[in-house]
Design a protein around this motif. Structure first.
Motif, PDB file in Angstrom:
ATOM      1  N   GLY A   1      -1.584  11.763   4.076  1.00  0.00           N
ATOM      2  CA  GLY A   1      -2.447  12.456   5.370  1.00  0.00           C
ATOM      3  C   GLY A   1      -3.967  12.866   4.446  1.00  0.00           C
ATOM      4  O   GLY A   1      -4.325  13.579   5.986  1.00  0.00           O
TER       5      GLY A   1
ATOM      6  N   GLY B   1      -4.892   6.786   1.371  1.00  0.00           N
ATOM      7  CA  GLY B   1      -4.059   5.103   2.061  1.00  0.00           C
ATOM      8  C   GLY B   1      -5.209   4.388   2.804  1.00  0.00           C
ATOM      9  O   GLY B   1      -5.175   3.250   2.206  1.00  0.00           O
ATOM     10  N   ILE B   2      -6.413   5.081   3.433  1.00  0.00           N
ATOM     11  CA  ILE B   2      -7.283   4.198   4.530  1.00  0.00           C
ATOM     12  C   ILE B   2      -8.370   4.255   3.423  1.00  0.00           C
ATOM     13  O   ILE B   2      -8.744   2.636   3.240  1.00  0.00           O
TER      14      ILE B   2
ATOM     15  N   VAL C   1       1.342   5.506  -1.119  1.00  0.00           N
ATOM     16  CA  VAL C   1       0.974   6.432  -1.349  1.00  0.00           C
ATOM     17  C   VAL C   1       1.843   7.805  -2.124  1.00  0.00           C
ATOM     18  O   VAL C   1       3.150   8.150  -1.433  1.00  0.00           O
TER      19      VAL C   1
ATOM     20  N   LEU D   1       1.286  -1.718   0.051  1.00  0.00           N
ATOM     21  CA  LEU D   1      -0.080  -0.281  -0.072  1.00  0.00           C
ATOM     22  C   LEU D   1       1.197   0.825   0.205  1.00  0.00           C
ATOM     23  O   LEU D   1       1.728   1.151   0.801  1.00  0.00           O
TER      24      LEU D   1
ATOM     25  N   TYR E   1      -1.096   1.710  12.811  1.00  0.00           N
ATOM     26  CA  TYR E   1      -2.051   2.956  10.778  1.00  0.00           C
ATOM     27  C   TYR E   1      -3.117   1.385  10.768  1.00  0.00           C
ATOM     28  O   TYR E   1      -4.553   1.908  10.532  1.00  0.00           O
TER      29      TYR E   1
ATOM     30  N   ASP F   1       2.162  -1.516  10.317  1.00  0.00           N
ATOM     31  CA  ASP F   1       1.999  -0.462  11.675  1.00  0.00           C
ATOM     32  C   ASP F   1       0.709  -0.461  12.101  1.00  0.00           C
ATOM     33  O   ASP F   1       0.196  -0.216  11.648  1.00  0.00           O
TER      34      ASP F   1
ATOM     35  N   GLY G   1      -5.938  11.344   3.230  1.00  0.00           N
ATOM     36  CA  GLY G   1      -7.330   9.761   3.771  1.00  0.00           C
ATOM     37  C   GLY G   1      -7.271   8.853   2.444  1.00  0.00           C
ATOM     38  O   GLY G   1      -7.921   7.899   2.560  1.00  0.00           O
TER      39      GLY G   1
ATOM     40  N   ARG H   1      -7.247   1.107  12.142  1.00  0.00           N
ATOM     41  CA  ARG H   1      -7.803   2.389  11.757  1.00  0.00           C
ATOM     42  C   ARG H   1      -8.284   1.633  10.278  1.00  0.00           C
ATOM     43  O   ARG H   1      -9.580   2.080  10.727  1.00  0.00           O
TER      44      ARG H   1
HETATM   45  C1  LIG Z   1       1.740   4.648   5.145  1.00  0.00           C
HETATM   46  C2  LIG Z   1       1.234   5.584   3.840  1.00  0.00           C
HETATM   47  C3  LIG Z   1       0.655   4.194   3.156  1.00  0.00           C
HETATM   48  C4  LIG Z   1      -0.417   6.062   4.466  1.00  0.00           C
HETATM   49  O1  LIG Z   1      -1.007   6.705   3.332  1.00  0.00           O
HETATM   50  P1  LIG Z   1      -1.219   7.903   3.593  1.00  0.00           P
HETATM   51  O2  LIG Z   1      -2.498   8.318   2.850  1.00  0.00           O
HETATM   52  O3  LIG Z   1      -0.837   8.637   3.943  1.00  0.00           O
HETATM   53  O4  LIG Z   1      -2.807   7.215   4.871  1.00  0.00           O
HETATM   54  P2  LIG Z   1      -3.758   8.585   5.484  1.00  0.00           P
HETATM   55  O5  LIG Z   1      -4.380  10.035   4.533  1.00  0.00           O
HETATM   56  O6  LIG Z   1      -5.136   7.411   4.951  1.00  0.00           O
HETATM   57  O7  LIG Z   1      -3.547   8.276   7.260  1.00  0.00           O
HETATM   58  C5  LIG Z   1      -2.968   9.362   7.824  1.00  0.00           C
HETATM   59  C6  LIG Z   1      -3.133   9.080   9.194  1.00  0.00           C
HETATM   60  O8  LIG Z   1      -2.444   7.984   9.151  1.00  0.00           O
HETATM   61  C7  LIG Z   1      -0.621   7.765   9.976  1.00  0.00           C
HETATM   62  N1  LIG Z   1      -0.478   6.892   9.573  1.00  0.00           N
HETATM   63  C8  LIG Z   1       0.323   7.344   8.386  1.00  0.00           C
HETATM   64  N2  LIG Z   1       1.349   5.881   8.487  1.00  0.00           N
HETATM   65  C9  LIG Z   1       1.423   5.290   9.634  1.00  0.00           C
HETATM   66  C10 LIG Z   1       2.041   4.053  10.229  1.00  0.00           C
HETATM   67  N3  LIG Z   1       3.297   3.479   9.208  1.00  0.00           N
HETATM   68  N4  LIG Z   1       2.329   4.209  11.168  1.00  0.00           N
HETATM   69  C11 LIG Z   1       0.942   4.690  12.334  1.00  0.00           C
HETATM   70  N5  LIG Z   1       0.481   6.237  11.539  1.00  0.00           N
HETATM   71  C12 LIG Z   1       0.885   6.337   9.974  1.00  0.00           C
HETATM   72  C13 LIG Z   1      -0.693   9.384  10.060  1.00  0.00           C
HETATM   73  O9  LIG Z   1       0.162  10.322  11.192  1.00  0.00           O
HETATM   74  C14 LIG Z   1      -2.244  10.219   9.427  1.00  0.00           C
HETATM   75  O10 LIG Z   1      -2.519   9.996  10.720  1.00  0.00           O
HETATM   76  P3  LIG Z   1      -3.911  11.382  11.107  1.00  0.00           P
HETATM   77  O11 LIG Z   1      -5.149  11.229  10.345  1.00  0.00           O
HETATM   78  O12 LIG Z   1      -3.989  11.546  12.784  1.00  0.00           O
HETATM   79  O13 LIG Z   1      -2.945  12.839  10.715  1.00  0.00           O
HETATM   80  C15 LIG Z   1       2.113   6.569   3.410  1.00  0.00           C
HETATM   81  O14 LIG Z   1       2.371   6.792   4.219  1.00  0.00           O
HETATM   82  C16 LIG Z   1       3.237   5.853   2.645  1.00  0.00           C
HETATM   83  O15 LIG Z   1       2.857   5.256   1.322  1.00  0.00           O
HETATM   84  N6  LIG Z   1       3.767   5.255   2.940  1.00  0.00           N
HETATM   85  C17 LIG Z   1       5.057   4.849   2.715  1.00  0.00           C
HETATM   86  C18 LIG Z   1       4.890   2.779   2.099  1.00  0.00           C
HETATM   87  C19 LIG Z   1       4.226   2.655   3.654  1.00  0.00           C
HETATM   88  O16 LIG Z   1       5.330   2.411   4.381  1.00  0.00           O
HETATM   89  N7  LIG Z   1       3.328   1.524   3.875  1.00  0.00           N
HETATM   90  C20 LIG Z   1       3.061   0.925   4.461  1.00  0.00           C
HETATM   91  C21 LIG Z   1       3.745  -0.147   5.082  1.00  0.00           C
HETATM   92  S1  LIG Z   1       3.171   0.025   6.485  1.00  0.00           S
END
Ligand SMILES: CC(C)(COP(=O)(O)OP(=O)(O)OC[C@H]1O[C@@H](n2cnc3c(N)ncnc32)[C@H](O)[C@@H]1OP(=O)(O)O)[C@@H](O)C(=O)NCCC(=O)NCCS
Length: 179
Positions: A89, A93-94, A83, A81, A120, A117, A91, A123
């Motif tokens: 940040g 990813g969710i 983004v 997954l 994350y 994680d 929404g 949620r």
């Molecule tokens: C993880 C990822 C997919 C999240 O995508 P996103 O579109 O930013 O996620 P969302 O907008 O749906 O959610 C954001 C929220 O999740 C939290 N969040 C994001 N990554 C997190 C993590 N690894 N652990 C805990 N919380 C996390 C953010 O702090 C934010 O919190 P808030 O709503 O309280 O501000 C993106 O950060 C990404 O591509 N990361 C690199 C690849 C990765 O690590 N993938 C997941 C592997 S565990």
């Protein structure tokens, strides 16, 4: 800055864009992870790949699922997954994850596992699996092994070794035969 985005099923034309998103999100080191042993030679589960697109159809995010078996039971591995870094940040990813989870449920899958994680993925309802319940084909941090039941109680009976549900194309890492 407000950004308009939407989610649609991944198509064959998205392959390069999805690879770029995953390179950006995880780097080339991802291929060495145990979860990738379960993806080698296996295509992602058809119908469960989704992408988020923005203005002009540009790819902003992607989620895929891989078919696995756990102690002989069919299941799914969620991920990657990813983004686009500058659009995190919002929404996306969710939303990608929930769209995929709904599609997996409709397709009849009972459980989804992932390595990630907990704070994350909680949620979307994922919770840590009891230690030693499932065994990946390689080392994993047990505190990051999470599961989601798509039917009540479906995780309670899930246990054992995790393997690939099928092999689409025999690919061996470093020439080693794959079990
Ligand atoms: C993880 C990822 C997919 C999240 O995508 P996103 O579109 O930013 O996620 P969302 O907008 O749906 O959610 C954001 C929220 O999740 C939290 N969040 C994001 N990554 C997190 C993590 N690894 N652990 C805990 N919380 C996390 C953010 O702090 C934010 O919190 P808030 O709503 O309280 O501000 C993106 O950060 C990404 O591509 N990361 C690199 C690849 C990765 O690590 N993938 C997941 C592997 S565990």
């Amino acid at each position: 800055m407000s950004v308009h985005w939407q989610i649609r099923p991944e198509g064959p034309e998205d392959a390069d864009g999805v690879a770029a998103l995953n390179d950006d999100g995880f780097g080339p080191g991802r291929f060495a992870k145990s979860a990738y042993r379960l993806r080698e030679g296996v295509a992602p589960e058809d119908g469960l790949g989704f992408v988020a697109t923005g203005e002009g159809g540009v790819l902003l995010g992607s989620v895929r699922f891989w078919p696995i078996v756990v102690g002989g039971e069919p299941s799914l591995l969620l991920g990657p997954l990813a983004v686009k870094s500058e659009l995190r940040g919002r929404g996306i990813g969710i939303a990608l994850m929930k769209t995929g989870i709904d599609a997996a449920k409709t397709a009849g899958f009972k459980t989804i596992l992932l390595v990630g994680d907990e704070s994350y993925y909680a949620r979307a309802g994922f919770a840590r699996l009891p230690a030693e319940r499932v065994r990946f084909p390689g080392p994993v941090d047990k505190t990051r092994v999470l599961g989601l039941a798509l039917q009540p109680g479906a995780l309670d009976t899930l246990s054992g070794s995790i393997g690939r549900a099928r092999i689409d194309e025999p690919v061996a890492a470093c020439g080693a035969p794959l079990g």
